[in-house]
Design a protein around this motif. Sequence first.
Motif, PDB file in Angstrom:
ATOM      1  N   TYR A  58    -118.739  72.294  31.766  1.00 26.96           N
ATOM      2  CA  TYR A  58    -118.200  72.571  33.094  1.00 26.96           C
ATOM      3  C   TYR A  58    -119.118  72.068  34.211  1.00 26.96           C
ATOM      4  N   LYS A  59    -120.303  71.584  33.834  1.00 23.84           N
ATOM      5  CA  LYS A  59    -121.299  71.088  34.782  1.00 23.84           C
ATOM      6  C   LYS A  59    -121.699  72.153  35.802  1.00 23.84           C
ATOM      7  N   ILE A  60    -121.852  73.394  35.285  1.00 18.62           N
ATOM      8  CA  ILE A  60    -122.234  74.535  36.119  1.00 18.62           C
ATOM      9  C   ILE A  60    -123.606  75.029  35.683  1.00 18.62           C
ATOM     10  N   LEU A  61    -124.459  75.293  36.655  1.00 13.13           N
ATOM     11  CA  LEU A  61    -125.774  75.855  36.392  1.00 13.13           C
ATOM     12  C   LEU A  61    -125.900  77.171  37.148  1.00 13.13           C
ATOM     13  N   PHE A  62    -126.217  78.228  36.415  1.00 14.22           N
ATOM     14  CA  PHE A  62    -126.549  79.507  37.029  1.00 14.22           C
ATOM     15  C   PHE A  62    -128.073  79.510  37.160  1.00 14.22           C
ATOM     16  N   ALA A  63    -128.550  79.277  38.380  1.00 14.12           N
ATOM     17  CA  ALA A  63    -129.965  79.026  38.612  1.00 14.12           C
ATOM     18  C   ALA A  63    -130.774  80.287  38.863  1.00 14.12           C
ATOM     19  N   GLY A  64    -130.125  81.404  39.082  1.00 12.05           N
ATOM     20  CA  GLY A  64    -130.879  82.610  39.409  1.00 12.05           C
ATOM     21  C   GLY A  64    -131.785  82.343  40.598  1.00 12.05           C
ATOM     22  N   ASP A  65    -132.967  82.930  40.585  1.00  9.86           N
ATOM     23  CA  ASP A  65    -133.859  82.815  41.737  1.00  9.86           C
ATOM     24  C   ASP A  65    -134.622  81.499  41.817  1.00  9.86           C
ATOM     25  N   VAL A  66    -134.271  80.541  40.994  1.00  7.52           N
ATOM     26  CA  VAL A  66    -134.779  79.182  41.210  1.00  7.52           C
ATOM     27  C   VAL A  66    -134.027  78.580  42.392  1.00  7.52           C
ATOM     28  N   GLY A  67    -132.863  79.145  42.739  1.00  7.54           N
ATOM     29  CA  GLY A  67    -132.064  78.652  43.856  1.00  7.54           C
ATOM     30  C   GLY A  67    -131.936  79.659  44.987  1.00  7.54           C
ATOM     31  N   PHE A  68    -132.326  79.239  46.180  1.00  8.70           N
ATOM     32  CA  PHE A  68    -132.114  79.986  47.422  1.00  8.70           C
ATOM     33  C   PHE A  68    -131.425  79.008  48.364  1.00  8.70           C
ATOM     34  N   PHE A  69    -130.137  79.181  48.626  1.00  9.12           N
ATOM     35  CA  PHE A  69    -129.401  78.228  49.463  1.00  9.12           C
ATOM     36  C   PHE A  69    -129.173  78.814  50.845  1.00  9.12           C
ATOM     37  N   TRP A  70    -129.745  78.164  51.843  1.00  3.93           N
ATOM     38  CA  TRP A  70    -129.670  78.539  53.254  1.00  3.93           C
ATOM     39  C   TRP A  70    -130.348  79.890  53.497  1.00  3.93           C
ATOM     40  N   VAL A  71    -131.215  80.262  52.574  1.00  2.00           N
ATOM     41  CA  VAL A  71    -132.005  81.489  52.650  1.00  2.00           C
ATOM     42  C   VAL A  71    -133.457  81.076  52.393  1.00  2.00           C
ATOM     43  N   ALA A  72    -134.378  81.547  53.223  1.00  2.00           N
ATOM     44  CA  ALA A  72    -135.784  81.213  53.003  1.00  2.00           C
ATOM     45  C   ALA A  72    -136.211  81.726  51.629  1.00  2.00           C
ATOM     46  N   PRO A  73    -136.775  80.867  50.784  1.00  2.00           N
ATOM     47  CA  PRO A  73    -137.207  81.300  49.453  1.00  2.00           C
ATOM     48  C   PRO A  73    -138.283  82.373  49.530  1.00  2.00           C
ATOM     49  N   TYR A  74    -138.266  83.239  48.564  1.00  2.00           N
ATOM     50  CA  TYR A  74    -139.197  84.363  48.463  1.00  2.00           C
ATOM     51  C   TYR A  74    -140.244  83.996  47.431  1.00  2.00           C
ATOM     52  N   ALA A  75    -141.409  83.563  47.888  1.00  2.00           N
ATOM     53  CA  ALA A  75    -142.417  83.015  46.975  1.00  2.00           C
ATOM     54  C   ALA A  75    -143.547  83.993  46.668  1.00  2.00           C
ATOM     55  N   ASN A  76    -143.269  85.267  46.719  1.00  2.00           N
ATOM     56  CA  ASN A  76    -144.312  86.282  46.543  1.00  2.00           C
ATOM     57  C   ASN A  76    -145.144  86.091  45.273  1.00  2.00           C
ATOM     58  N   ASN A  77    -144.510  85.895  44.127  1.00  2.00           N
ATOM     59  CA  ASN A  77    -145.225  85.717  42.857  1.00  2.00           C
ATOM     60  C   ASN A  77    -144.971  84.336  42.266  1.00  2.00           C
ATOM     61  N   SER A  78    -144.733  83.386  43.119  1.00  2.00           N
ATOM     62  CA  SER A  78    -144.301  82.065  42.675  1.00  2.00           C
ATOM     63  C   SER A  78    -145.456  81.110  42.473  1.00  2.00           C
ATOM     64  N   PHE A  79    -145.145  80.018  41.803  1.00  2.00           N
ATOM     65  CA  PHE A  79    -146.028  78.870  41.698  1.00  2.00           C
ATOM     66  C   PHE A  79    -145.223  77.733  42.319  1.00  2.00           C
ATOM     67  N   ILE A  80    -145.400  77.528  43.622  1.00  2.00           N
ATOM     68  CA  ILE A  80    -144.516  76.661  44.395  1.00  2.00           C
ATOM     69  C   ILE A  80    -144.491  75.233  43.863  1.00  2.00           C
ATOM     70  N   THR A  81    -145.626  74.687  43.478  1.00  2.00           N
ATOM     71  CA  THR A  81    -145.659  73.315  42.961  1.00  2.00           C
ATOM     72  C   THR A  81    -144.746  73.177  41.746  1.00  2.00           C
ATOM     73  N   LYS A  82    -144.806  74.117  40.837  1.00  2.00           N
ATOM     74  CA  LYS A  82    -143.948  74.078  39.637  1.00  2.00           C
ATOM     75  C   LYS A  82    -142.486  74.324  39.994  1.00  2.00           C
ATOM     76  N   TRP A  83    -142.253  75.142  41.011  1.00  2.00           N
ATOM     77  CA  TRP A  83    -140.887  75.416  41.460  1.00  2.00           C
ATOM     78  C   TRP A  83    -140.257  74.127  41.980  1.00  2.00           C
ATOM     79  N   ILE A  84    -140.997  73.386  42.775  1.00  2.00           N
ATOM     80  CA  ILE A  84    -140.495  72.100  43.271  1.00  2.00           C
ATOM     81  C   ILE A  84    -140.237  71.152  42.095  1.00  2.00           C
ATOM     82  N   GLU A  85    -141.142  71.115  41.130  1.00  4.09           N
ATOM     83  CA  GLU A  85    -140.945  70.267  39.943  1.00  4.09           C
ATOM     84  C   GLU A  85    -139.670  70.653  39.200  1.00  4.09           C
TER      85      GLU A  85
END
Length: 167
Positions: A58-85
């Motif tokens: 179906y070419k559908i991806l459920f991205a969970g919190d890897v995706g924030f659309f038109w919402v500022a991402p919440y990077a509290n416990n994130s590894f931003i470089t890997k998130w961008i990758e």
Amino acid sequence: SWTRTPGVADGGEPRVLAPPTVTFRDDVTYFLGSTEVQFRFAGPAHTWGDLLAYLPQYKILFAGDVGFFWVAPYANNSFITKWIEMCDTIAGWDVDVIVPGHGPVGGKKELAEMASYFRVLGVEARKRYDMKMTAGAAAADIRLGRFDNWIGPERLLMDVVRWYQEW
């Protein structure tokens, strides 16, 4: 026990933890009837244990919190470089629809825009980091242009702190 929540719980019902019946290290595929569901490990990104559900037919991806659309991402416990990758990796997948953890359903364009938020913020934060500004002072000084009107603009402070921690 659950607290009273209208439409959800009367209150007083015991909370029961259901342990997982399946665990996996990398990726796993299930078939629900004829529908293939691929669970793909995406961490570390938003968290160290991010998981994506991909339905290739179906070419559908459920991205969970890897995706924030038109919402500022919440990077509290994130590894931003890997998130961008991870966002760049998803760009190469055969996906038309992405269901984010926050914001409206979108696609690769919206995921790339979220990654751009982090890239722009990273450039701006790095300038201030190199000038020895504190993360708080840097966040107060940064303006992100097209991202300034996203929901959750106060998250910029936390996101700057995470960039500083990576550096």
